[in-house]
Design a protein around this motif. Structure first.
Motif, PDB file in Angstrom:
ATOM      1  N   ALA A   1       0.810  -1.220   0.000  1.00  0.00           N
ATOM      2  CA  ALA A   1       0.000   0.000   0.000  1.00  0.00           C
ATOM      3  C   ALA A   1       0.845   1.272   0.000  1.00  0.00           C
ATOM      4  N   THR A   2       2.163   1.139  -0.091  1.00  0.00           N
ATOM      5  CA  THR A   2       3.018   2.327  -0.116  1.00  0.00           C
ATOM      6  C   THR A   2       2.882   3.028  -1.459  1.00  0.00           C
ATOM      7  N   PRO A   3       2.650   4.342  -1.479  1.00  0.00           N
ATOM      8  CA  PRO A   3       2.511   5.042  -2.761  1.00  0.00           C
ATOM      9  C   PRO A   3       3.828   5.059  -3.542  1.00  0.00           C
ATOM     10  N   ALA A   4       3.740   4.952  -4.844  1.00  0.00           N
ATOM     11  CA  ALA A   4       4.913   4.968  -5.737  1.00  0.00           C
ATOM     12  C   ALA A   4       4.758   6.120  -6.727  1.00  0.00           C
ATOM     13  N   TYR A   5       5.869   6.809  -6.958  1.00  0.00           N
ATOM     14  CA  TYR A   5       5.889   7.950  -7.882  1.00  0.00           C
ATOM     15  C   TYR A   5       6.819   7.628  -9.053  1.00  0.00           C
ATOM     16  N   TYR A   6       6.403   7.985 -10.246  1.00  0.00           N
ATOM     17  CA  TYR A   6       7.238   7.775 -11.420  1.00  0.00           C
ATOM     18  C   TYR A   6       6.788   8.726 -12.523  1.00  0.00           C
ATOM     19  N   GLY A   7       7.586   8.792 -13.595  1.00  0.00           N
ATOM     20  CA  GLY A   7       7.259   9.652 -14.722  1.00  0.00           C
ATOM     21  C   GLY A   7       6.748   8.853 -15.894  1.00  0.00           C
ATOM     22  N   GLU A   8       5.880   9.454 -16.667  1.00  0.00           N
ATOM     23  CA  GLU A   8       5.282   8.799 -17.829  1.00  0.00           C
ATOM     24  C   GLU A   8       5.213   9.807 -18.974  1.00  0.00           C
ATOM     25  N   GLU A   9       5.625   9.368 -20.165  1.00  0.00           N
ATOM     26  CA  GLU A   9       5.599  10.227 -21.352  1.00  0.00           C
ATOM     27  C   GLU A   9       4.408   9.829 -22.209  1.00  0.00           C
ATOM     28  N   GLN A  10       3.559  10.810 -22.543  1.00  0.00           N
ATOM     29  CA  GLN A  10       2.375  10.514 -23.349  1.00  0.00           C
ATOM     30  C   GLN A  10       2.010  11.759 -24.139  1.00  0.00           C
ATOM     31  N   GLY A  11       1.963  11.599 -25.476  1.00  0.00           N
ATOM     32  CA  GLY A  11       1.562  12.708 -26.329  1.00  0.00           C
ATOM     33  C   GLY A  11       2.475  13.916 -26.225  1.00  0.00           C
ATOM     34  N   GLY A  12       3.744  13.688 -25.999  1.00  0.00           N
ATOM     35  CA  GLY A  12       4.690  14.784 -25.887  1.00  0.00           C
ATOM     36  C   GLY A  12       4.663  15.493 -24.547  1.00  0.00           C
ATOM     37  N   VAL A  13       3.878  14.977 -23.611  1.00  0.00           N
ATOM     38  CA  VAL A  13       3.794  15.581 -22.272  1.00  0.00           C
ATOM     39  C   VAL A  13       4.391  14.607 -21.263  1.00  0.00           C
ATOM     40  N   HIS A  14       5.174  15.136 -20.386  1.00  0.00           N
ATOM     41  CA  HIS A  14       5.768  14.312 -19.339  1.00  0.00           C
ATOM     42  C   HIS A  14       4.905  14.449 -18.087  1.00  0.00           C
ATOM     43  N   TYR A  15       4.341  13.324 -17.653  1.00  0.00           N
ATOM     44  CA  TYR A  15       3.414  13.324 -16.525  1.00  0.00           C
ATOM     45  C   TYR A  15       4.131  12.839 -15.273  1.00  0.00           C
ATOM     46  N   ARG A  16       3.715  13.410 -14.160  1.00  0.00           N
ATOM     47  CA  ARG A  16       4.119  12.923 -12.842  1.00  0.00           C
ATOM     48  C   ARG A  16       2.976  12.038 -12.344  1.00  0.00           C
ATOM     49  N   VAL A  17       3.282  10.764 -12.037  1.00  0.00           N
ATOM     50  CA  VAL A  17       2.253   9.779 -11.726  1.00  0.00           C
ATOM     51  C   VAL A  17       2.467   9.265 -10.303  1.00  0.00           C
ATOM     52  N   VAL A  18       1.340   9.162  -9.549  1.00  0.00           N
ATOM     53  CA  VAL A  18       1.356   8.494  -8.253  1.00  0.00           C
ATOM     54  C   VAL A  18       0.454   7.265  -8.352  1.00  0.00           C
ATOM     55  N   ALA A  19       0.953   6.138  -7.879  1.00  0.00           N
ATOM     56  CA  ALA A  19       0.201   4.873  -7.921  1.00  0.00           C
ATOM     57  C   ALA A  19       0.165   4.277  -6.524  1.00  0.00           C
ATOM     58  N   GLN A  20      -1.040   3.742  -6.143  1.00  0.00           N
ATOM     59  CA  GLN A  20      -1.176   3.163  -4.801  1.00  0.00           C
ATOM     60  C   GLN A  20      -2.293   2.114  -4.807  1.00  0.00           C
ATOM     61  N   ARG A  21      -2.055   1.063  -4.071  1.00  0.00           N
ATOM     62  CA  ARG A  21      -3.091   0.033  -3.912  1.00  0.00           C
ATOM     63  C   ARG A  21      -4.114   0.526  -2.888  1.00  0.00           C
ATOM     64  N   VAL A  22      -5.391   0.434  -3.289  1.00  0.00           N
ATOM     65  CA  VAL A  22      -6.471   0.948  -2.427  1.00  0.00           C
ATOM     66  C   VAL A  22      -7.598  -0.100  -2.339  1.00  0.00           C
ATOM     67  N   GLN A  23      -8.337  -0.010  -1.233  1.00  0.00           N
ATOM     68  CA  GLN A  23      -9.525  -0.870  -1.054  1.00  0.00           C
ATOM     69  C   GLN A  23     -10.760  -0.084  -1.465  1.00  0.00           C
ATOM     70  N   THR A  24     -11.543  -0.703  -2.348  1.00  0.00           N
ATOM     71  CA  THR A  24     -12.786  -0.079  -2.809  1.00  0.00           C
ATOM     72  C   THR A  24     -13.933  -1.068  -2.605  1.00  0.00           C
ATOM     73  N   VAL A  25     -15.141  -0.601  -2.874  1.00  0.00           N
ATOM     74  CA  VAL A  25     -16.309  -1.501  -2.769  1.00  0.00           C
ATOM     75  C   VAL A  25     -16.247  -2.603  -3.819  1.00  0.00           C
ATOM     76  N   ALA A  26     -15.416  -2.365  -4.859  1.00  0.00           N
ATOM     77  CA  ALA A  26     -15.260  -3.371  -5.910  1.00  0.00           C
ATOM     78  C   ALA A  26     -14.038  -4.245  -5.660  1.00  0.00           C
ATOM     79  N   GLY A  27     -13.449  -4.142  -4.487  1.00  0.00           N
ATOM     80  CA  GLY A  27     -12.273  -4.922  -4.172  1.00  0.00           C
ATOM     81  C   GLY A  27     -10.995  -4.091  -4.206  1.00  0.00           C
ATOM     82  N   GLU A  28      -9.845  -4.788  -4.133  1.00  0.00           N
ATOM     83  CA  GLU A  28      -8.550  -4.077  -4.122  1.00  0.00           C
ATOM     84  C   GLU A  28      -8.161  -3.706  -5.558  1.00  0.00           C
ATOM     85  N   LEU A  29      -7.888  -2.427  -5.729  1.00  0.00           N
ATOM     86  CA  LEU A  29      -7.514  -1.906  -7.041  1.00  0.00           C
ATOM     87  C   LEU A  29      -6.243  -1.047  -6.916  1.00  0.00           C
TER      88      LEU A  29
END
Length: 478
Positions: A110-138
């Motif tokens: 569940a520790t958040p992870a940060y990384y960069g992503e290139e899409q359409g000539g734009v460099h994005y700053r991305v945060v990803a984290q495992r979360v619990q939702t009503v639809a399960g773990e996503l």
């Protein structure tokens, strides 16, 4: 850079500017980093809200997730229109909602992870984290294309390096111009010192110098004053000594000449000392008879003549060096000067059987007549002295390329080219040179030439043997 001082000033001014430019670049990067850190926290704060946006479990694994995005998430997407995105994916990496391109490795916990992503000539700053939702773990991902640090790195050249480089380049020319302008009085003082004649010891105008340079100008003026006083003292001593020697030497030479005339008739001479008979002496001395040979008398006469000539040359040299004794310059006829000097040396040339001639053309110079006569007389005297019996000495004057000149040429033994510069120094005689001399003749000629803004040029005679001494004067104004 024309001076070491200018280089040091430029270095002392530009190096701190370069350091400041580097510090400014680092400071901009830190500001961008701080902004990115705040942005990372803002993105992380949206992750739970995105998880809560899942309102129900989908009917099947392939069905889209039913979402009701939270208002903060909607506001974030609206504020960053086209530069923000989100996605919800299962643990296998399949995107269940949001942008399909926004994928990546599944976080291990569940520790958040940060990384960069290139899409359409734009460099994005991305945060990803495992979360619990009503639809399960996503895995919730939120991307921001307006990340300050990423944008700063992309636009580093245009927004940081290029402006700083242009700033430093502009400052270099500005500082260089300012330093040159500030140092102009010092550079002008340097040029004045370089252009000065070694005989010009007059003081600089201290009031015309900046305050920072004035102590240097005053120090130079004090040095010039001391050197001038020493030079005047030396000149006065030489002149006084030579002048004091002239009178007794003249009397002694007259006595020796009379004695030599008497000795030529009988081969010997009697010199009766009558010192005791002089009035005022208390005790009379007995007369002393001295008998000498004719050879001894002739040797004594030659020695007295050399000593008398040395005293006269020393006096002439001191008068040349004392510029205040020159008086105002006036127009001198070189042809008339050559004829006057020729007449003065005819007897000496005839005694040695030397053909002394003159070759003149109209020429005039602005100068001091007695100095020019002394200069030419020394050149002719040297030529007669060292030219063997039956030789030729020619005195010339005229114009060459519009400039007047004086020239004395002989067919004597000449002077080796390697000795030309040394013979112009006082008291230097060429080793093995015939005859007697003091080594002052050419030194006096060089001093007089320097007073008239020129120099003596020595060269082998075109006749094959001998010496040609030439003095070329500057072009005279009409």
């Amino acid at each position: 850079m024309s001076t070491g001082l200018q280089r040091r000033l430029l270095a002392l001014l530009l190096v701190p500017l370069l350091l400041l430019a580097g510090f400014n670049t680092w400071f901009d990067y830190r500001l961008a980093g701080n902004a990115s850190l705040q942005q990372d926290r803002a993105l992380l704060a949206l992750v739970p809200l995105l998880a809560d946006s899942v309102v129900a479990r989908p009917l099947s694994e392939d069905a889209p997730l039913p979402l009701l995005t939270a208002p903060p998430v909607d506001q974030f997407l609206a504020e960053h229109n086209g530069l923000a995105a989100y996605s919800l994916s299962d643990l296998e990496g399949r995107v269940r909602a949001g942008e399909v391109w926004l994928t990546g490795p599944t976080p291990a916990d569940a520790t958040p992870a940060y990384y960069g992503e290139e899409q359409g000539g734009v460099h994005y700053r991305v945060v990803a984290q495992r979360v619990q939702t009503v639809a399960g773990e996503l895995v919730a991902r939120i991307a921001d294309g307006s990340d300050a640090r990423q944008q700063w790195m992309q636009q580093l050249w245009f927004k940081v390096l290029l402006p700083n480089a242009l700033l430093v380049l502009g400052l270099f020319f500005a500082v260089n111009w300012a330093v040159r302008r500030a140092l102009r009085p010092l550079l002008e003082l340097k040029d004045q010192v370089e252009r000065r004649s070694p005989r010009d010891l007059s003081a600089f105008d201290a009031e015309a110098s900046p305050d920072e340079v004035r102590p240097l100008v005053l120090a130079l003026n004090r040095l010039f004053s001391l050197v001038s006083a020493q030079a005047v003292s030396q000149q006065r001593f030489v002149a006084d000594a030579a002048h004091q020697l002239r009178t007794p030497l003249a009397a002694l030479q007259a006595q020796v000449e009379a004695w030599a005339q008497a000795s030529t008739h009988g081969g010997t001479a009697d010199w009766r000392d009558r010192a005791g008979s002089v009035s005022g002496t208390k005790h009379a001395l007995a007369p002393v008879d001295i008998t000498v040979s004719a050879e001894q008398v002739q040797a004594l006469r030659a020695a007295v003549r050399r000593t008398s000539q040395l005293a006269n040359q020393l006096l002439a040299l001191s008068r040349v060096e004392a510029r205040q004794a020159h008086g105002a310059a006036h127009r001198v006829d070189l042809a008339q000067l050559c004829e006057t000097v020729l007449l003065h040396h005819l007897d000496a040339a005839a005694a040695k059987g030397i053909d002394l001639g003159v070759d003149t053309a109209p020429a005039q110079v602005d100068g001091h007549e007695w100095l020019l006569r002394e200069m030419l007389s020394n050149l002719v005297d040297n030529a007669i002295k060292y030219t063997p019996t039956g030789g030729h000495v020619t005195v010339r004057c005229g114009r060459k390329d519009g400039a007047p000149f004086l020239q004395v040429e002989d067919d004597g033994p000449g002077i080796a080219p390697t000795e030309h510069e040394q013979v112009l120094a006082p008291f230097y005689r060429v080793p093995g040179a015939p005859g007697e001399g003091s080594g002052l003749g050419l030194a006096i000629v060089q001093e007089i030439a320097a007073v008239h803004g020129t120099h003596v040029a020595l060269a082998p005679s075109p006749l094959g043997t001998g010496l040609r001494a030439s003095v070329g004067f500057p072009v005279q104004k009409p």
